[in-house]
Design an enzyme around this catalytic site. Structure first.
Site, PDB file in Angstrom:
ATOM      1  N   GLY A  69       0.568  -1.165  -0.448  1.00  0.00           N
ATOM      2  CA  GLY A  69      -0.298   0.212  -0.097  1.00  0.00           C
ATOM      3  C   GLY A  69       0.907   1.276   0.151  1.00  0.00           C
ATOM      4  N   GLN A 177      -7.961   1.444   5.472  1.00  0.00           N
ATOM      5  CA  GLN A 177      -8.139   1.251   6.795  1.00  0.00           C
ATOM      6  C   GLN A 177     -10.010   1.195   6.179  1.00  0.00           C
ATOM      7  OE1 GLN A 177      -7.587   0.573   9.396  1.00  0.00           O
ATOM      8  NE2 GLN A 177      -5.261   0.914   8.807  1.00  0.00           N
ATOM      9  N   SER A 194      -4.111  -1.617   0.994  1.00  0.00           N
ATOM     10  CA  SER A 194      -3.049  -2.398   1.252  1.00  0.00           C
ATOM     11  C   SER A 194      -4.102  -4.081   1.439  1.00  0.00           C
ATOM     12  CB  SER A 194      -2.330  -2.160   2.557  1.00  0.00           C
ATOM     13  OG  SER A 194      -0.932  -2.614   2.562  1.00  0.00           O
ATOM     14  N   HIS A 196      -3.147  -7.000   3.553  1.00  0.00           N
ATOM     15  CA  HIS A 196      -2.761  -6.930   4.720  1.00  0.00           C
ATOM     16  C   HIS A 196      -3.275  -6.100   5.664  1.00  0.00           C
ATOM     17  CE1 HIS A 196       0.792  -3.668   5.116  1.00  0.00           C
ATOM     18  NE2 HIS A 196      -0.181  -4.243   5.678  1.00  0.00           N
ATOM     19  N   CYS A 321       6.350   8.032  24.174  1.00  0.00           N
ATOM     20  CA  CYS A 321       7.317   6.510  24.711  1.00  0.00           C
ATOM     21  C   CYS A 321       7.312   5.043  24.157  1.00  0.00           C
ATOM     22  CB  CYS A 321       6.798   6.943  26.326  1.00  0.00           C
ATOM     23  SG  CYS A 321       4.561   6.572  26.079  1.00  0.00           S
TER      24      CYS A 321
END
Length: 472
Positions: A69, A177, A194, A196, A321
């Site tokens: 993608g 998505q 994409s 996957h 983080c």
């Protein structure tokens, strides 16, 4: 072990698995050759293209298969910009596009082009009128995703496409998505996706360029895939990708979307009830059915993800983080929402209700445990006094405190702020010194959640000084 990260990669669809195994025997030859094995491979490739085109809602000759993608996005952006160079060199995109779009935009800018970024609201949704306002006479391309990969917010693609069509500017849609859940509406010009993401095998992308869209493939010429994607096709993976995408266009997909939406609604409602100091982000209405994102105050995102993994849940995060760059997600930053302790849950097809219930059972204890390890008291405003201001820090006046959080990473600067805000009178200020990029985002977000006033930021000898005025 419950896998809740379908937005990154969905588990292989059963239809994809069957098609992949079958095509390994039939689709290994070169589809460009005229002998028997090549002709058989060509038939498989043509059938896959037709199936994928029908699922996307385009003509088969408008669709090519790419190695990913990301490759499709890069090729789509560069191909349209090159073809429309005489019209202009301006690229317009939303602030929450996938990194593949942003990286393509950076390359375009480095080559002498210009770009404009359209802001989004606090839910991550762009206004079609703002996109239209960004269009100028030299705009060559607009890029707006169909739905966001981090918070699930759906964009008004159909409305944007209509405005772009009126202006004579092509629209590129990253549909990675949303395509598993249905076709992208509107008069878009270019689409990338994409495999996957919908349960196909990795290593297969789609690039659709509608007829009438000027397009000039970049890089060395290649005869395969209409010259738009070089190299030998991974035919077994392509066949599996097309078969699984076509399978998702059955009536059961709509029912599954409704079922998963109900489970996500439960998470959106229950997490703030079960866990104190949580912000659920993303549009509550215009959103993907399977994805929810929330952020937890005073929580180290990497530690929380590790605890969830040990409890048997695979989730992802946009917290600084949890990344090597220590910079919060550009999506969360554009939305102006809390980034620390960020958790993205994206449910794959077939997720059991019991798995969601168990997630809701274990999450509160894990968050509480992480907060305790970070030294967050039950009532942060009653904790210890602020540390002495370091040399060179801005002077604190009467009723003011200076917190030295230099060298401390997310979420420590916000925790230190929370510990001392109660020690200044209403109207007094706390100045937090921090060289952590996340503080620029999370301190204003904390003020919104705590009904305190964020005064602003000013330069300091190291990092920045963030000033907060106590209101309550």
């Amino acid at each position: 072990m419950p896998y809740f990260d379908a937005a990154s990669a969905a588990p292989l669809h059963p239809v994809a698995r069957e098609a992949l195994l079958a095509s390994l025997d039939e689709g290994w030859a070169d589809p460009a050759r005229l002998y028997r094995e090549g002709r058989r491979a060509r038939l498989l490739l043509d059938a896959a293209r037709e199936a994928a085109a029908e699922a996307v809602g385009c003509r088969p000759d408008e669709l090519v298969f790419t190695p990913s993608g990301t490759h499709a996005v890069h090729s789509g952006v560069s191909g349209v910009l090159a073809a429309r160079r005489r019209a202009g060199r301006r690229l317009v995109h939303s602030a929450v596009e996938h990194s593949s779009v942003l990286h393509a935009a950076e390359v375009h800018e480095a080559a002498g082009g210009t770009r404009a970024e359209v802001a989004v609201n606090g839910a991550g949704r762009v206004a079609a009128g703002d996109v239209a306002a960004a269009l100028t006479g030299d705009t060559a391309l607009v890029a707006v995703q169909s739905a966001n990969h981090e918070v699930g917010t759906e964009q008004p693609v159909e409305e944007v496409a209509g405005l772009c069509q009126e202006a004579g500017v092509p629209l590129l849609v990253d549909a990675a998505q949303s395509l598993p859940w249905g076709q992208v509406p509107g008069a878009w010009s270019v689409l990338a996706a994409s495999a996957h993401k919908w349960g196909g095998p990795p290593g297969v992308g789609l690039l659709v360029v509608r007829k009438g869209t000027r397009f000039a493939p970049q890089g060395p010429a290649d005869e395969r895939e209409s010259g738009r994607s070089a190299g030998f096709e991974n035919l077994p993976a392509i066949v599996a990708a097309a078969a699984s995408l076509r399978a998702l266009r059955g009536p059961e997909t709509s029912a599954e979307a409704s079922r998963l939406r109900a489970l996500v609604d439960r998470i959106r409602a229950r997490v703030p009830e079960l866990v104190p100091d949580v912000e659920v982000v993303g549009d509550p209405v215009h959103r993907l059915p399977h994805l929810v994102t929330f952020s937890c105050l005073y929580v180290d995102g990497e530690t929380l993800l590790g605890e969830l993994d040990r409890a048997g849940f695979s989730v992802s995060s946009g917290s600084s983080c949890t990344s090597s760059t220590l910079i919060p997600s550009h999506v969360l930053r554009a939305m102006g929402v809390l980034s620390e302790g960020n958790v993205r849950v994206s449910l794959p097809y077939g997720t059991a209700e019991a798995e969601v219930e168990r997630f809701l059972e274990v999450l509160p204890g894990l968050v509480r445990s992480v907060r305790e390890r970070l030294g967050v008291p039950a009532r942060p405003v009653e904790a210890a006094p602020a540390a002495a201001a370091p040399q060179g820090a801005p002077a604190a006046g009467p009723g003011d405190l200076v917190v030295d959080a230099l060298g401390k990473r997310c979420p420590i600067p916000v925790i230190e702020l929370a510990k001392v805000i109660g020690r200044v009178p209403v109207g007094g200020t706390v100045t937090v010194l921090s060289d952590d990029e996340a503080a620029r985002q999370d301190i204003p977000a904390w003020c919104t959640m705590r009904e305190q006033e964020y005064v602003g930021e000013r330069a300091a000898e190291r990092g920045a000084a963030y000033v907060v005025r106590r209101r309550v």
